[in-house]
Design an enzyme around this catalytic site. Structure first.
Site, PDB file in Angstrom:
ATOM      1  CD  GLU A  96      27.110  85.064  15.123  1.00 55.05           C
ATOM      2  OE1 GLU A  96      28.051  84.603  15.402  1.00 55.05           O
ATOM      3  OE2 GLU A  96      26.710  85.433  14.055  1.00 55.05           O
ATOM      4  CG  ASP A 141      28.836  87.732  13.186  1.00 45.61           C
ATOM      5  OD1 ASP A 141      28.369  88.667  13.793  1.00 45.61           O
ATOM      6  OD2 ASP A 141      29.512  87.014  13.412  1.00 45.61           O
ATOM      7  CG  ASP A 144      28.961  84.814   8.677  1.00 49.37           C
ATOM      8  OD1 ASP A 144      28.189  84.177   9.319  1.00 49.37           O
ATOM      9  OD2 ASP A 144      30.124  84.644   9.215  1.00 49.37           O
ATOM     10  CD  GLU A 175      28.200  78.217  10.003  1.00 50.59           C
ATOM     11  OE1 GLU A 175      27.875  77.817  10.967  1.00 50.59           O
ATOM     12  OE2 GLU A 175      28.439  77.544   8.927  1.00 50.59           O
ATOM     13  CE1 TYR A 209      34.420  87.776  18.086  1.00 54.31           C
ATOM     14  CE2 TYR A 209      34.298  87.278  15.612  1.00 54.31           C
ATOM     15  CZ  TYR A 209      34.257  86.775  16.893  1.00 54.31           C
ATOM     16  OH  TYR A 209      33.810  85.587  17.415  1.00 54.31           O
ATOM     17  NE  ARG A 224      36.028  83.500  17.604  1.00 52.85           N
ATOM     18  CZ  ARG A 224      36.116  83.182  19.072  1.00 52.85           C
ATOM     19  NH1 ARG A 224      37.160  82.853  19.295  1.00 52.85           N
ATOM     20  NH2 ARG A 224      35.069  83.536  19.695  1.00 52.85           N
ATOM     21  CG  HIS A 255      33.307  89.765  12.340  1.00 53.42           C
ATOM     22  ND1 HIS A 255      33.392  88.682  11.801  1.00 53.42           N
ATOM     23  CD2 HIS A 255      32.217  90.152  13.264  1.00 53.42           C
ATOM     24  CE1 HIS A 255      32.662  88.213  12.451  1.00 53.42           C
ATOM     25  NE2 HIS A 255      31.853  88.937  13.465  1.00 53.42           N
TER      26      HIS A 255
END
Length: 774
Positions: free
Chosen positions: A9, A82, A84, A86, A285, A287, A330
């Site tokens: 991403e 990632d 998850d 999303e 990372y 976020r 993450h």
DNA sequence: CAGTGAGCGAGCTTCCGCTTGACTT
């Protein structure tokens, strides 16, 4: 041609990973989502079982084209977004848009960017989890339906260009309700009593607090009277060990909170700085909702701690997340290399890095060991007791590096080091002081404490906290501002040398810095939404739909079925509200005008909050006045409104011309000799400003204007060199020109200026108007 | 820049979550 194409991403992640994988792998980034619902309309075909209409947005076309080309050439495409909801959806969209096939596509995931983790992921590929993708589609479609069906009602019933949404509307609600609680709060006072004793021939002193608070002055005086000449004896000394443990490593939300408390950064600022650090490879990372550290990080921390502080200070540990709905794709936010104690960069970057470093290292250190001592002191004449407490640090542990701050206002603590004491010791009184203290309302939210609250409610995600805080301010629902405190009187009663003295003192209370206040529009919109869409504004709405998304993710519930169950009653409510609800302008009638007898009201007008006397009829026009900054439709009184209509008025004359004070489009102002001078509410009250003060304000403004001019030219009065916010610049016929850095502004000649103007290359463009859509 | 303030109304606005630049002032 490269055999393997890996898509992640984030571009920063891509370059790191490429180093681990070697020549046969090309690692590219999708820059987040590559498709989204069409923005021009609802983007959902409700009649076709909520079929989403996905499009590739303009700014993503280039990257999609590039990925498509590379995918066609590659033997295997590794989708490494990632792990998850999303991320899974991003992989699926890539699969669809790039025209991938099952036989050439592998889905891999990792939670940390280490060589082992990546290689391990490559060894264990799977396929796209469509249930998880569907949970994301449900989330996306629900948010779109809520946002795009409710917002237009607000345009119609309140004001154009407003917005509502599952996340932002609840954020506003929190702030509105907190403000109302504060308005309704009644402060009560009581007397807190402290005693100070001499110890060891008046060398030391022992500070203590009474185990009781008195509600009024008389009871307090009674107590002090009893203490006059009483004997004070230590009856108990209890010592207990206690410990403090370090806080978990940073997540997005806790980083925002600590950077706000310790460094006074706004959440937007914190994220922008963290992004820089991330792109420079300094931190992981930024976020994330996870407090996990990779094994390599834990080992690194252990080495650093043992080397710097010694074996005793090391206590490697893994933390568990407490936050609702965490997806943990993450690691926690930590320095990439813990042996890098400081970094190069701007001051803010260094400070934020330092904070992250300390938090991370402290999290891997030993508990601090403390010893708490509580001393009870009896009073011979009355059953109340004084309590002295002290704390001794036995072992510093992680406190050597870092201590987390709290949101609580700093109450003075009575905990300190105690002098040597014995049971049955008689103490010699120095003084007893009773101080009137007031109860406090709950604090207003800061940006960061609002993020904390949202996270607790499971509303919003690490990537949206900062944008949400920004949205509610941009829409005008909430303002971040300072408020000056007010002076309050309090009493202090002291017993010393057998005499009681009473004093009245003053303190400033209620001052606020960078706090979030609801605007009138914020309150009106909130009340409207709570009235008509109670279930969506419910603090548990997100938590409840999240449970259903989880069911979809494990395949127990079809996503369109879930949406259908929500949409039917919701859409009906939308239709009814559009049809039947009143226009909502927050009108409040405050009473009658004592002069004319006409009704006086406040409401939202075309240009914001306003007051009005009388109602428009054929023969009568109402009078209008805008509210001042800081005044609110919710709380303004009749008298305050009537005051507004006393303006404009002439308050005196200066240099033989009238000085007028009024309130205009841009707030209160003075007018003199056809020139305007702003009045700042924080400094002056337009209703009571005197002519002397007005002359002073005019003088200050004139001086500022003088300072602004660096140079005039006799050759042409249209040409001036002025001092602006960004330094000196040239003005010629109302156009601005930059001065080349090589030239000194003071030394410029008329000809040099005209050359710069003729050249035109440094001419500044007209101020940017409304943002053009991309 | 500065005393506006409903009624006929063009065409527009808006969500949440992933990710970074483009942009002046």
């Amino acid at each position: 041609m490269v055999e393997n194409l890996v898509i992640v991403e984030s571009p920063a992640k891509a370059s790191t990973i490429e180093k681990f994988l070697g020549k046969n792998y090309l690692v590219k980034s999708s820059f987040g989502h590559i498709r989204d619902l069409d923005k021009k309309n609802l983007g959902i075909d409700v009649k076709k079982d909520y079929e989403p209409q996905y499009i590739v947005p303009e700014d993503k076309k280039k990257i999609v084209a590039e990925l498509k080309k590379l995918a066609k050439e590659a033997k295997i495409v590794w989708l490494a977004s990632d792990e998850d909801r999303e991320g899974e959806a991003i992989s699926w969209h890539l699969y669809e848009v790039l025209g991938l096939r099952q036989d050439n596509t592998k889905r891999i995931v990792f939670h940390e960017i280490t060589k082992d983790a990546i290689l391990n992921a490559i060894k264990n590929p799977r396929f796209i989890d469509l249930n998880l993708v569907n949970a994301q589609q449900a989330r996306r479609v629900l948010d779109r339906l809520v946002g795009f069906e409710i917002s237009p009602i607000l345009w119609k019933k309140v004001k154009p260009a407003l917005s509502a949404g599952r996340v932002q509307s609840v954020a506003v609600r929190l702030i509105v309700e907190r403000e109302r609680e504060i308005q309704a709060f009644n402060s009560t006072s009581s007397f807190k009593v402290n005693a100070n004793f001499f110890t060891e021939q008046k060398k030391g002193s022992l500070f203590s607090e009474l185990d009781n608070k008195f509600t009024d002055r008389k009871v307090t005086l009674d107590f002090l009277n009893k203490c006059q000449g009483a004997q004070f004896k230590i009856t108990d000394i209890v010592t207990k060990p206690s410990k403090k443990s370090p806080a978990a490593p940073f997540t997005t939300s806790t980083l925002q909170q600590e950077a706000s408390r310790k460094l006074s950064f706004s959440v937007g600022q914190t994220m922008a700085i963290a992004q820089k650090l991330y792109e420079a490879g300094k931190i992981t990372y930024m976020r994330t909702d996870s407090v996990n550290l990779s094994d390599t990080a834990i080992t690194m921390a252990k080495d650093v701690i043992i080397k710097e502080y010694g074996e005793k200070f090391s206590n490697p540990r893994q933390y568990k997340t407490k936050s609702k709905g965490a997806q943990e794709a993450h690691e926690a936010i930590r320095p990439t290399y813990l042996d890098q104690f400081e970094i190069e960069g701007s001051a803010t970057e260094r400070r934020l890095y330092d904070l992250i470093w300390k938090r991370t290292v402290a999290s891997q250190m030993s508990d601090a060991a403390l010893e708490k001592t509580t001393v009870t002191i009896n009073i011979s004449t009355t059953p109340e007791k004084f309590i002295a407490s002290g704390e001794v640090m036995k072992f510093e542990g992680f406190l050597k590096v870092y201590l987390e701050s709290t949101d609580e206002e700093n109450e003075e603590s009575t905990e300190r080091l105690l002098p040597p004491l014995k049971i049955n010791q008689i103490l010699d009184l120095n003084y007893i002081k009773a101080t009137e203290r007031f109860t406090h309302h709950l604090p207003r939210y800061t940006e960061a404490s609002l993020v904390k609250k949202l996270e607790e409610l499971g509303i919003g995600r690490p990537s949206t906290y900062a944008p949400t805080i920004s949205t509610i301010q941009v829409r005008g629902y909430v303002v971040k501002e300072d408020r000056e405190g007010i002076t309050r009187e309090y009493q202090e009663i002291t017993l010393q040398n057998l005499t009681i003295t009473e004093k009245k003192l003053k303190e400033i209370t209620g001052a606020e810095k960078f706090k979030l206040f609801p605007s009138d529009i914020g309150m009106i919109v909130n009340d409207f939404l709570v009235q008509h869409f109670k279930d969506i504004l419910d603090y548990n709405f997100t938590a409840n739909v999240e449970k259903e998304f989880d069911e979809i993710a494990i395949g127990n519930l079809g996503w369109t079925k879930m949406i259908d169950k929500f949409y039917n009653p919701f859409h009906e409510k939308v239709a009814i509200t559009t049809e039947t609800s009143e226009r909502s302008v927050g009108e409040r009638i405050l009473g009658a005008d004592p002069v004319s007898g006409k009704p006086v009201m406040v409401k939202i007008g075309r240009f914001g909050p306003m007051a009005q006397i009388g109602v428009a009829t054929d023969e009568d026009k109402p009078r209008f006045a805008g509210l001042l900054k800081g005044q609110s439709i919710d709380t303004i009184s009749l008298d305050e409104v009537l005051d507004l209509f006393k303006l404009p008025k002439v308050i005196g004359s200066f240099e033989e011309k009238d000085v007028l004070v009024g309130i205009g489009r841009f707030g209160p102002y003075l007018k003199h000799d056809n020139k305007f001078y702003s009045i700042k509410i924080a400094e002056d009250n337009p209703l009571t400003v005197t002519i002397d003060r007005a002359i002073e304000i005019i003088g200050i403004k004139r001086q500022e204007l003088l300072n602004k001019v660096i140079k005039n030219f006799s050759e042409d009065a249209n040409l001036q060199i002025l001092n602006g916010r960004w330094g000196a610049y040239i003005v010629f016929k109302k156009e601005n020109y930059k001065i080349p850095k090589t030239k000194s502004a003071e030394a410029l000649t008329f000809k040099e200026c005209m050359d710069i103007i003729k050249d035109g290359s440094t001419k500044s463009k007209p101020a940017r108007g409304k943002k053009k859509k991309s």
